[in-house]
Design a protein around this motif. Structure first.
Motif, PDB file in Angstrom:
ATOM      1  N   ALA A  63       0.856  -1.119  -0.102  1.00  0.00           N
ATOM      2  CA  ALA A  63       0.045  -0.120  -0.031  1.00  0.00           C
ATOM      3  C   ALA A  63       0.890   1.327   0.039  1.00  0.00           C
ATOM      4  O   ALA A  63       0.584   2.368  -0.443  1.00  0.00           O
ATOM      5  CB  ALA A  63      -1.105  -0.204   1.120  1.00  0.00           C
ATOM      6  N   THR A  64       1.959   1.029   0.548  1.00  0.00           N
ATOM      7  CA  THR A  64       2.695   2.421   0.596  1.00  0.00           C
ATOM      8  C   THR A  64       3.610   2.851  -0.678  1.00  0.00           C
ATOM      9  O   THR A  64       3.814   3.995  -1.227  1.00  0.00           O
ATOM     10  CB  THR A  64       3.919   2.372   1.789  1.00  0.00           C
ATOM     11  N   VAL A  65       3.832   1.578  -1.307  1.00  0.00           N
ATOM     12  CA  VAL A  65       4.902   1.992  -2.586  1.00  0.00           C
ATOM     13  C   VAL A  65       4.083   2.455  -3.814  1.00  0.00           C
ATOM     14  O   VAL A  65       4.476   3.429  -4.733  1.00  0.00           O
ATOM     15  CB  VAL A  65       5.678   0.707  -3.288  1.00  0.00           C
ATOM     16  N   PRO A  66       2.924   1.930  -3.971  1.00  0.00           N
ATOM     17  CA  PRO A  66       2.172   2.563  -5.235  1.00  0.00           C
ATOM     18  C   PRO A  66       1.738   4.019  -4.908  1.00  0.00           C
ATOM     19  O   PRO A  66       2.015   4.734  -4.208  1.00  0.00           O
ATOM     20  CB  PRO A  66       0.706   1.777  -5.202  1.00  0.00           C
ATOM     21  N   LEU A  67       1.449   4.794  -6.081  1.00  0.00           N
ATOM     22  CA  LEU A  67       1.164   6.168  -6.022  1.00  0.00           C
ATOM     23  C   LEU A  67       0.160   6.457  -4.988  1.00  0.00           C
ATOM     24  O   LEU A  67       0.040   7.517  -4.672  1.00  0.00           O
ATOM     25  CB  LEU A  67       0.634   6.708  -7.506  1.00  0.00           C
ATOM     26  N   CYS A  68      -0.930   5.631  -4.774  1.00  0.00           N
ATOM     27  CA  CYS A  68      -1.880   6.077  -3.737  1.00  0.00           C
ATOM     28  C   CYS A  68      -1.096   6.391  -2.353  1.00  0.00           C
ATOM     29  O   CYS A  68      -1.423   7.005  -1.728  1.00  0.00           O
ATOM     30  CB  CYS A  68      -2.859   4.859  -3.421  1.00  0.00           C
ATOM     31  N   GLY A  69      -0.070   5.768  -2.029  1.00  0.00           N
ATOM     32  CA  GLY A  69       0.556   5.562  -0.744  1.00  0.00           C
ATOM     33  C   GLY A  69       1.475   6.905  -0.767  1.00  0.00           C
ATOM     34  O   GLY A  69       1.589   7.560   0.071  1.00  0.00           O
ATOM     35  N   PHE A  70       1.822   7.495  -1.972  1.00  0.00           N
ATOM     36  CA  PHE A  70       2.507   8.709  -2.068  1.00  0.00           C
ATOM     37  C   PHE A  70       1.582   9.712  -1.823  1.00  0.00           C
ATOM     38  O   PHE A  70       1.874  10.903  -1.068  1.00  0.00           O
ATOM     39  CB  PHE A  70       3.059   9.108  -3.526  1.00  0.00           C
ATOM     40  N   GLY A  71       0.394   9.798  -2.307  1.00  0.00           N
ATOM     41  CA  GLY A  71      -0.631  10.947  -2.066  1.00  0.00           C
ATOM     42  C   GLY A  71      -1.237  10.686  -0.543  1.00  0.00           C
ATOM     43  O   GLY A  71      -1.249  11.928   0.127  1.00  0.00           O
ATOM     44  N   ALA A  72      -1.103   9.535   0.102  1.00  0.00           N
ATOM     45  CA  ALA A  72      -1.498   9.387   1.517  1.00  0.00           C
ATOM     46  C   ALA A  72      -0.348   9.948   2.223  1.00  0.00           C
ATOM     47  O   ALA A  72      -0.619  10.674   3.412  1.00  0.00           O
ATOM     48  CB  ALA A  72      -1.606   8.060   1.952  1.00  0.00           C
ATOM     49  N   GLY A  73       0.983   9.817   1.979  1.00  0.00           N
ATOM     50  CA  GLY A  73       1.957  10.338   2.598  1.00  0.00           C
ATOM     51  C   GLY A  73       1.888  11.865   2.528  1.00  0.00           C
ATOM     52  O   GLY A  73       2.379  12.707   3.611  1.00  0.00           O
ATOM     53  N   ILE A  74       1.565  12.414   1.409  1.00  0.00           N
ATOM     54  CA  ILE A  74       1.614  13.800   1.282  1.00  0.00           C
ATOM     55  C   ILE A  74       0.489  14.508   2.318  1.00  0.00           C
ATOM     56  O   ILE A  74       0.579  15.473   2.955  1.00  0.00           O
ATOM     57  CB  ILE A  74       1.125  14.322  -0.064  1.00  0.00           C
ATOM     58  N   ALA A  75      -0.743  13.635   2.287  1.00  0.00           N
ATOM     59  CA  ALA A  75      -2.175  14.088   3.177  1.00  0.00           C
ATOM     60  C   ALA A  75      -1.412  13.962   4.694  1.00  0.00           C
ATOM     61  O   ALA A  75      -1.803  15.135   5.427  1.00  0.00           O
ATOM     62  CB  ALA A  75      -3.252  13.177   2.980  1.00  0.00           C
ATOM     63  N   SER A  76      -0.800  13.129   5.015  1.00  0.00           N
ATOM     64  CA  SER A  76      -0.266  13.039   6.401  1.00  0.00           C
ATOM     65  C   SER A  76       0.808  14.094   6.723  1.00  0.00           C
ATOM     66  O   SER A  76       0.778  14.658   7.988  1.00  0.00           O
ATOM     67  CB  SER A  76       0.390  11.530   6.926  1.00  0.00           C
ATOM     68  N   GLY A  77       1.610  14.460   5.793  1.00  0.00           N
ATOM     69  CA  GLY A  77       2.599  15.484   5.850  1.00  0.00           C
ATOM     70  C   GLY A  77       2.079  16.664   6.227  1.00  0.00           C
ATOM     71  O   GLY A  77       2.203  17.720   6.869  1.00  0.00           O
ATOM     72  N   ILE A  78       0.697  17.017   5.552  1.00  0.00           N
ATOM     73  CA  ILE A  78      -0.016  18.294   5.640  1.00  0.00           C
ATOM     74  C   ILE A  78      -0.695  18.194   6.772  1.00  0.00           C
ATOM     75  O   ILE A  78      -0.795  19.363   7.476  1.00  0.00           O
ATOM     76  CB  ILE A  78      -1.023  18.516   4.429  1.00  0.00           C
ATOM     77  N   LYS A  79      -1.315  17.329   7.396  1.00  0.00           N
ATOM     78  CA  LYS A  79      -2.020  17.179   8.676  1.00  0.00           C
ATOM     79  C   LYS A  79      -0.893  17.470   9.702  1.00  0.00           C
ATOM     80  O   LYS A  79      -1.380  18.296  10.534  1.00  0.00           O
ATOM     81  CB  LYS A  79      -2.510  15.716   8.699  1.00  0.00           C
ATOM     82  N   LYS A  80       0.278  16.935   9.740  1.00  0.00           N
ATOM     83  CA  LYS A  80       1.481  17.341  10.802  1.00  0.00           C
ATOM     84  C   LYS A  80       1.736  18.652  10.667  1.00  0.00           C
ATOM     85  O   LYS A  80       1.712  19.328  11.779  1.00  0.00           O
ATOM     86  CB  LYS A  80       2.541  16.198  10.552  1.00  0.00           C
ATOM     87  N   ALA A  81       1.950  19.348   9.509  1.00  0.00           N
ATOM     88  CA  ALA A  81       2.359  20.632   9.246  1.00  0.00           C
ATOM     89  C   ALA A  81       1.171  21.568   9.853  1.00  0.00           C
ATOM     90  O   ALA A  81       1.546  22.766  10.314  1.00  0.00           O
ATOM     91  CB  ALA A  81       2.652  20.600   8.066  1.00  0.00           C
ATOM     92  N   VAL A  82       0.152  21.312   9.467  1.00  0.00           N
ATOM     93  CA  VAL A  82      -0.987  22.143  10.016  1.00  0.00           C
ATOM     94  C   VAL A  82      -1.305  22.266  11.479  1.00  0.00           C
ATOM     95  O   VAL A  82      -1.361  23.201  12.206  1.00  0.00           O
ATOM     96  CB  VAL A  82      -2.288  21.740   9.091  1.00  0.00           C
ATOM     97  N   GLY A  83      -0.850  21.062  12.011  1.00  0.00           N
ATOM     98  CA  GLY A  83      -0.879  21.139  13.570  1.00  0.00           C
ATOM     99  C   GLY A  83       0.221  21.814  14.323  1.00  0.00           C
ATOM    100  O   GLY A  83       0.085  22.372  15.318  1.00  0.00           O
ATOM    101  N   GLU A  84       1.498  21.634  13.388  1.00  0.00           N
ATOM    102  CA  GLU A  84       2.434  22.729  13.957  1.00  0.00           C
ATOM    103  C   GLU A  84       2.623  24.127  13.663  1.00  0.00           C
ATOM    104  O   GLU A  84       2.962  24.911  14.465  1.00  0.00           O
ATOM    105  CB  GLU A  84       3.790  22.081  13.444  1.00  0.00           C
ATOM    106  N   ASP A  85       2.087  24.343  12.389  1.00  0.00           N
ATOM    107  CA  ASP A  85       2.475  25.685  11.915  1.00  0.00           C
ATOM    108  C   ASP A  85       0.852  26.372  11.536  1.00  0.00           C
ATOM    109  O   ASP A  85       0.856  27.678  11.161  1.00  0.00           O
ATOM    110  CB  ASP A  85       2.985  25.909  10.368  1.00  0.00           C
TER     111      ASP A  85
END
Length: 122
Positions: A63-85
């Motif tokens: 699930a993490t290697v396909p492109l869907c996993g890349f998109g989900a990683g971007i979403a989690s990065g945005i969630k984390k950054a919104v919580g911080e900044d």
């Protein structure tokens, strides 16, 4: 979960992503590039809703290697950054989460270009 079942679920989930993409290529007028964008966008949406994490826990790299996993990683990065900044994290989080993958793609693509000689399509 045993390692054998992890391999099986990774194969099944990754294979399901491939089957869906192949059906879209064969049965619709979508180009491969549009299907790639669709997969990344679906991963962002599923990641933002929190629905991709159970798939990642079940299938691991399937699930993490396909492109869907890349998109989900971007979403989690945005969630984390919104919580911080706060609001500005919307703009920073996706770039931070995707930086390593993009850098690796550039480096390995450059190495492949040095090793292999490309031929134009005829």
């Amino acid at each position: 979960m045993s390692s054998i079942s992890t391999y099986i679920f990774a194969f099944l989930v990754g294979g399901a992503f491939c089957i869906i993409a192949q059906i879209l290529i064969d049965k619709t007028a979508l180009t491969p590039a549009r299907i790639l964008v669709l997969y990344v966008s679906a991963g962002v949406l599923l990641g933002a809703l929190g629905w991709y994490d159970p798939i990642k826990r079940l299938a691991g790299c399937g699930a993490t290697v396909p492109l869907c996993g890349f998109g989900a990683g971007i979403a989690s990065g945005i969630k984390k950054a919104v919580g911080e900044d706060g609001f500005l994290g919307i703009f920073r989080g996706g770039f931070t989460a995707a930086a390593a993958g993009c850098a690796a793609a550039l480096v390995f693509g450059y190495i492949a270009a040095l090793i292999f000689k490309g031929k134009p399509k005829r």
